[in-house]
Each structure stands twice: as structure tokens, then as C-alpha cells.
Scaffold this motif. Sequence first.
Motif, mmCIF file in Angstrom:
data_model
loop_
_atom_site.group_PDB
_atom_site.id
_atom_site.type_symbol
_atom_site.label_atom_id
_atom_site.label_comp_id
_atom_site.label_asym_id
_atom_site.label_seq_id
_atom_site.Cartn_x
_atom_site.Cartn_y
_atom_site.Cartn_z
ATOM 1 N N SER A 228 -6.827 0.326 -16.682
ATOM 2 C CA SER A 228 -5.710 0.696 -15.571
ATOM 3 C C SER A 228 -5.043 -0.276 -15.088
ATOM 4 N N PRO A 229 -3.785 -0.253 -14.414
ATOM 5 C CA PRO A 229 -3.027 -1.422 -14.103
ATOM 6 C C PRO A 229 -3.796 -1.903 -12.850
ATOM 7 N N ARG B 234 -3.251 4.358 -11.507
ATOM 8 C CA ARG B 234 -2.651 4.039 -10.417
ATOM 9 C C ARG B 234 -2.830 2.908 -10.004
ATOM 10 N N LEU B 235 -2.022 1.866 -9.793
ATOM 11 C CA LEU B 235 -2.173 0.337 -9.650
ATOM 12 C C LEU B 235 -2.900 0.366 -8.323
ATOM 13 N N GLU C 82 -9.993 8.027 -9.850
ATOM 14 C CA GLU C 82 -8.801 8.635 -9.790
ATOM 15 C C GLU C 82 -7.837 7.751 -10.090
ATOM 16 N N ALA C 83 -7.827 6.610 -9.296
ATOM 17 C CA ALA C 83 -6.758 5.419 -9.738
ATOM 18 C C ALA C 83 -6.744 5.216 -11.278
ATOM 19 N N VAL D 37 1.020 -1.261 -0.087
ATOM 20 C CA VAL D 37 -0.097 0.135 -0.005
ATOM 21 C C VAL D 37 0.952 1.244 -0.040
ATOM 22 N N LEU D 38 0.432 2.017 -0.870
ATOM 23 C CA LEU D 38 1.288 3.381 -1.038
ATOM 24 C C LEU D 38 0.270 4.336 -0.401
#
Length: 175
Positions: free
Chosen positions: A105-106, A28-29, A22-23, A14-15
Motif C-alpha cells: 500500500s502507499p 490509503r496512504l 483497512e488502510a 492527516v485526513l
Amino acid sequence: MSELVEHVDEYDRVLGIVERDEAVRLNRLHRIAATICRDHADRILVLRRAETLSRFPGHYDAMVGGAVDVGESYEEAAVRELAEELGVRVPVRFLFKLLFREGISPIWLGVHEAVVSEVLDLVPDSGEIDWYDWLTADELREVLDEWCFVPGGREALRRYLGSGSGSGASGSSVG
């Protein structure tokens, strides 16, 4: 406000926390939990996503799933999504994790398996699912490249079907 998800790195650490929209928009992964459902005759549930969905409308899939909520495990999310989308509460078995960078998205895709009894009446969420049926593994292999499948679902299904009976895959891997 969009649902909140955990932004993760290539090791699934987790970042931070972001809105799912938004991801997707910022590539954003994040995590998705999905479940391949089979019955006692080893047929696999195949569905067509509702045309009204923002992600992959009208595409076929052999998995039921969605975003993993903040603080939720892949398994908890898989169980929750089965209840929300099919109206069933059954145990899931974690099979494998797949880092998938194609699609919108990834994502880290946590793939599970659940056995759904014929006696359970599925109650598909009409806002999510337009059609469903049970196919054998051979029937599914025949249509996998002909029908328009969700890309991550197609990749996970190839791995699942390649494991023999579909129940032999385990562990974590990067795709």
C-alpha cells in the motif's frame, strides 16, 4: 481490532483515522517510521523478517520499523519500534521522508538512523525477526539486488547508501 493509523494525503497531512489493515486493503496512504541501525564500525544491521509476518514474510531489510500510531511523531514511533523489535533504547536521528507507492500500500516512510553500540545486547523479537547480521556498506551493496528485500526498505537504503557515509542525507523529499 487492528492498530489505528492516520490516513494522510500526498503532503503528509492527516485526513482521518483508520485501522491499519483497512488502510492497506483500501490503498490509503499512511505513515511508517523506520530506522537504519549502524554500529561504531559503520556496519549496518541487516535482518530477515519472520516467515509468520503478514507483510513481506521472509524478506530482508536494513530497517527496523512499523506503523506510526495516531498522534505519534515519526521519531517517537522509530524509538518505540527499536525497543519492541530489538530490545534497545537509543536516540534516533531523522534522515528523510520518502513517499513510496509500491509494495502492499502507499506509505510515507520516515527514515531514521541510530547508532547501536556493540556493548548493547540486541534482543530481537522472534515474532518479527528470524535472522540478523552486521554488514559493511560495500557488502550490503553487493546483496541489495540479489536478496529479496522489502521494496520500501530497498529504496530507502539506496538513498542512504548514496549519501556517502550514510549520514549525510537530510530533509524531506518525495520519491
